[in-house]
Design a protein around this motif. Structure first.
Motif, mmCIF file in Angstrom:
data_model
loop_
_atom_site.group_PDB
_atom_site.id
_atom_site.type_symbol
_atom_site.label_atom_id
_atom_site.label_comp_id
_atom_site.label_asym_id
_atom_site.label_seq_id
_atom_site.Cartn_x
_atom_site.Cartn_y
_atom_site.Cartn_z
ATOM 1 N N PHE A 1 16.028 11.958 -17.733
ATOM 2 C CA PHE A 1 16.162 10.523 -17.999
ATOM 3 C C PHE A 1 14.977 9.757 -17.408
ATOM 4 N N PHE A 2 14.362 10.349 -16.371
ATOM 5 C CA PHE A 2 13.225 9.722 -15.707
ATOM 6 C C PHE A 2 11.923 10.091 -16.422
ATOM 7 N N ARG A 3 10.904 9.294 -16.205
ATOM 8 C CA ARG A 3 9.587 9.634 -16.738
ATOM 9 C C ARG A 3 9.023 10.813 -15.956
ATOM 10 N N LYS A 4 8.411 11.736 -16.664
ATOM 11 C CA LYS A 4 7.868 12.927 -16.017
ATOM 12 C C LYS A 4 6.775 12.568 -15.020
ATOM 13 N N GLU A 5 6.002 11.520 -15.317
ATOM 14 C CA GLU A 5 4.937 11.130 -14.392
ATOM 15 C C GLU A 5 5.497 10.589 -13.080
ATOM 16 N N ASP A 6 6.761 10.176 -13.065
ATOM 17 C CA ASP A 6 7.400 9.736 -11.822
ATOM 18 C C ASP A 6 7.985 10.919 -11.055
ATOM 19 N N THR A 7 8.755 11.753 -11.734
ATOM 20 C CA THR A 7 9.385 12.880 -11.037
ATOM 21 C C THR A 7 8.351 13.886 -10.532
ATOM 22 N N SER A 8 7.211 13.980 -11.197
ATOM 23 C CA SER A 8 6.187 14.934 -10.763
ATOM 24 C C SER A 8 5.566 14.538 -9.427
ATOM 25 N N ARG A 9 5.768 13.302 -8.999
ATOM 26 C CA ARG A 9 5.207 12.826 -7.729
ATOM 27 C C ARG A 9 6.199 12.926 -6.573
ATOM 28 N N ARG B 1 0.831 -1.209 0.000
ATOM 29 C CA ARG B 1 0.000 0.000 0.000
ATOM 30 C C ARG B 1 0.865 1.258 0.000
ATOM 31 N N HIS B 2 2.134 1.094 0.351
ATOM 32 C CA HIS B 2 3.034 2.242 0.473
ATOM 33 C C HIS B 2 4.139 2.251 -0.584
ATOM 34 N N TYR B 3 4.644 1.074 -0.931
ATOM 35 C CA TYR B 3 5.774 0.989 -1.853
ATOM 36 C C TYR B 3 5.320 0.514 -3.226
ATOM 37 N N GLU B 4 6.023 0.980 -4.241
ATOM 38 C CA GLU B 4 5.757 0.538 -5.608
ATOM 39 C C GLU B 4 7.061 0.527 -6.391
ATOM 40 N N LEU B 5 7.092 -0.265 -7.441
ATOM 41 C CA LEU B 5 8.252 -0.281 -8.327
ATOM 42 C C LEU B 5 8.146 0.903 -9.282
ATOM 43 N N THR B 6 9.215 1.678 -9.369
ATOM 44 C CA THR B 6 9.164 2.904 -10.159
ATOM 45 C C THR B 6 10.543 3.232 -10.722
ATOM 46 N N PHE B 7 10.649 4.407 -11.316
ATOM 47 C CA PHE B 7 11.876 4.962 -11.884
ATOM 48 C C PHE B 7 12.395 4.173 -13.089
ATOM 49 N N ALA B 8 11.470 3.870 -14.014
ATOM 50 C CA ALA B 8 11.940 3.452 -15.332
ATOM 51 C C ALA B 8 12.680 4.646 -15.933
ATOM 52 N N TRP B 9 13.708 4.393 -16.720
ATOM 53 C CA TRP B 9 14.493 5.502 -17.263
ATOM 54 C C TRP B 9 14.938 5.184 -18.689
ATOM 55 N N LYS B 10 15.296 6.255 -19.386
ATOM 56 C CA LYS B 10 15.742 6.107 -20.769
ATOM 57 C C LYS B 10 16.644 7.277 -21.129
ATOM 58 N N ILE B 11 17.778 6.980 -21.734
ATOM 59 C CA ILE B 11 18.682 8.031 -22.174
ATOM 60 C C ILE B 11 18.065 8.730 -23.382
ATOM 61 N N PRO B 12 17.970 10.069 -23.380
ATOM 62 C CA PRO B 12 17.379 10.792 -24.513
ATOM 63 C C PRO B 12 18.100 10.471 -25.820
ATOM 64 N N PRO B 13 17.361 10.412 -26.922
ATOM 65 C CA PRO B 13 17.969 10.075 -28.223
ATOM 66 C C PRO B 13 19.131 10.977 -28.610
ATOM 67 N N ARG B 14 19.118 12.238 -28.156
ATOM 68 C CA ARG B 14 20.186 13.156 -28.557
ATOM 69 C C ARG B 14 21.547 12.713 -28.026
ATOM 70 N N LEU B 15 21.544 11.869 -26.970
ATOM 71 C CA LEU B 15 22.805 11.392 -26.415
ATOM 72 C C LEU B 15 23.181 10.017 -26.931
ATOM 73 N N ALA B 16 22.370 9.484 -27.860
ATOM 74 C CA ALA B 16 22.725 8.222 -28.496
ATOM 75 C C ALA B 16 23.716 8.496 -29.619
ATOM 76 N N ALA B 17 24.294 7.459 -30.147
ATOM 77 C CA ALA B 17 25.245 7.609 -31.245
ATOM 78 C C ALA B 17 24.573 7.127 -32.524
ATOM 79 N N PRO B 18 23.919 8.027 -33.275
ATOM 80 C CA PRO B 18 23.125 7.605 -34.432
ATOM 81 C C PRO B 18 23.933 6.921 -35.520
ATOM 82 N N GLU B 19 25.210 7.301 -35.663
ATOM 83 C CA GLU B 19 25.982 6.701 -36.748
ATOM 84 C C GLU B 19 26.327 5.241 -36.476
ATOM 85 N N THR B 20 26.166 4.810 -35.218
ATOM 86 C CA THR B 20 26.461 3.417 -34.893
ATOM 87 C C THR B 20 25.186 2.604 -34.691
ATOM 88 N N SER B 21 24.031 3.263 -34.882
ATOM 89 C CA SER B 21 22.729 2.596 -34.749
ATOM 90 C C SER B 21 22.550 1.969 -33.369
#
Length: 277
Positions: free
Chosen positions: A169-177, A109-129
Motif C-alpha cells: 500500500f506504501f510507495r516503494k521509494e518510502d519503504t526502501s528507506r 533536517r531530520h523529519y519529513e512528511l512521508t507515507f503516501a499510500w494507495k489501495i491496489p486496484p485489485r482490491l477496489a470494486a470495479p463494478e461500482t466504479s
C-alpha cells in the motif's frame, strides 16, 4: 493473508490506513503519577546561550519515535480501533517543529512528511466504479531513527477473496528507506494460518524494506504471558519458520537469507532502537 472463502453477498470491502504515534521518545521514564512528579522548573536564560549550545540541546530532543500504521477495513474497524486504543497516543508532529524558528529549522533536517499510500486496484470494486482509497504524505518521520510498526491485516482481502500485501500500500521509494520496521506479533495469527501463508507475509515485508537490518516482531504482555517468552530473543518460532522455508529454496539474495527476525516487547522497542542507532 487472505482467507480461502468469500461471500458475494457481503458488504463491499473498504480498506484504508490509519497512523498513530505511540512513542515520541520524550517520556523520560518519569513517574506517571502527577503527585510524584518533581516541580516544573523554568530556565529563562536559554536564549542567551551560544547558538551552538542551543542546537546541541535541541538535538537531544530528536529521539526514536514509533509510528503505528494500521490497516483498517469496514468489517473490522471497531476491533482495530480497540487495538489502537490500548496503545499510547502521542502528538503526531515532532515537538521541535512547534517551538521556534531555530528548532524548526533543525527539525526539518531530520523529519519529513512521508507515507503516501494507495489501495491496489485489485482490491477496489470495479463494478461500482469506486476508486481505490488513498492518502497523501502526512506522517512526520525520521528515516534514520524512527520505526514503522505494522498493525492490522497484513494481507487484507476483499469480499471476493482477492488479497494484496499491506506493505504494498506504501510507495516503494518510502519503504526502501526504512531502517527500522516492526510487525505486531498478534497479526501473524500463528494458530490460524498455515506456515506458508505466514512466510509469504513476512517475505513481502522484508523484501519491501531492504535497508532494514532486521524485522522486529513486537509482543504485548498478553503474548509474553501466554507463550512464556523471554525477550528479546532470536530463538523464536517466526525466525525458525523463516529459516526453514529459505533452506528449501535458492532463489533468494544474501540480505533475505541473513535477515534477523527478533522478537521483542513492544514496550522496549524504542529503547532497543535507541541502543542500536
Amino acid at each position: 493473508m487472505s482467507l480461502l472463502w468469500y461471500n458475494r453477498g457481503e458488504e463491499k470491502t473498504r480498506l484504508w490506513l490509519e497512523f498513530q504515534v505511540v512513542h515520541d521518545g520524550l517520556d523520560g521514564g518519569s513517574s506517571k503519577d502527577p503527585e510524584n512528579q518533581p516541580p516544573a522548573q523554568t530556565f529563562t536564560c536559554f536564549g542567551e546561550l551560544p547558538p551552538e549550545i542551543r542546537l546541541q540541546i535541541w538535538e537531544v530532543l530528536i529521539q526514536p519515535r514509533i509510528v503505528l500504521a494500521a490497516c483498517v477495513d469496514n468489517r473490522s474497524k471497531t476491533q482495530k480501533h480497540t487495538q489502537m486504543a490500548k496503545r499510547s497516543t502521542k502528538r503526531s508532529i515532532p515537538v521541535l517543529l512547534h517551538v521556534n524558528h531555530e528548532s524548526r529549522t533543525l527539525a526539518l533536517r531530520h523529519y519529513e512528511l512521508t507515507f503516501a499510500w494507495k489501495i491496489p486496484p485489485r482490491l477496489a470494486a470495479p463494478e461500482t466504479s469506486v476508486l481505490p482509497a488513498q492518502g497523501d504524505a502526512r506522517v512526520w518521520f525520521n528515516y534514520s531513527l524512527d520505526a514503522l510498526l505494522l498493525l492490522g491485516e497484513l494481507e487484507p482481502y476483499d469480499e471476493f477473496g482477492f488479497s494484496s500485501p499491506m506493505s504494498h500500500f506504501f510507495r516503494k521509494e518510502d519503504t526502501s528507506r526504512l531502517k527500522h520496521i516492526a510487525c505486531a506479533f498478534e497479526e501473524l495469527h500463528l494458530s490460524l494460518y498455515e506456515a506458508d501463508s505466514i512466510f509469504g507475509t513476512l517475505f513481502h515485508i522484508i523484501d519491501r524494506c531492504p535497508a532494514a537490518r532486521r524485522l522486529l516482531i513486537t509482543t504485548t504482555n498478553a503474548d509474553t504471558e501466554a507463550r512464556h517468552l523471554r525477550l528479546p530473543t532470536l530463538d523464536n518460532v517466526v525466525q525458525k519458520l523463516w529459516r526453514a522455508f529459505l533452506n528449501d529454496t535458492t532463489c533468494v539474495n544474501e540480505s533475505l537469507a541473513n535477515m534477523q527476525i527478533l522478537m521483542i516487547s513492544e514496550d522496549s522497542l524504542a529503547s532497543f532502537i535507541n541502543y542500536h542507532r
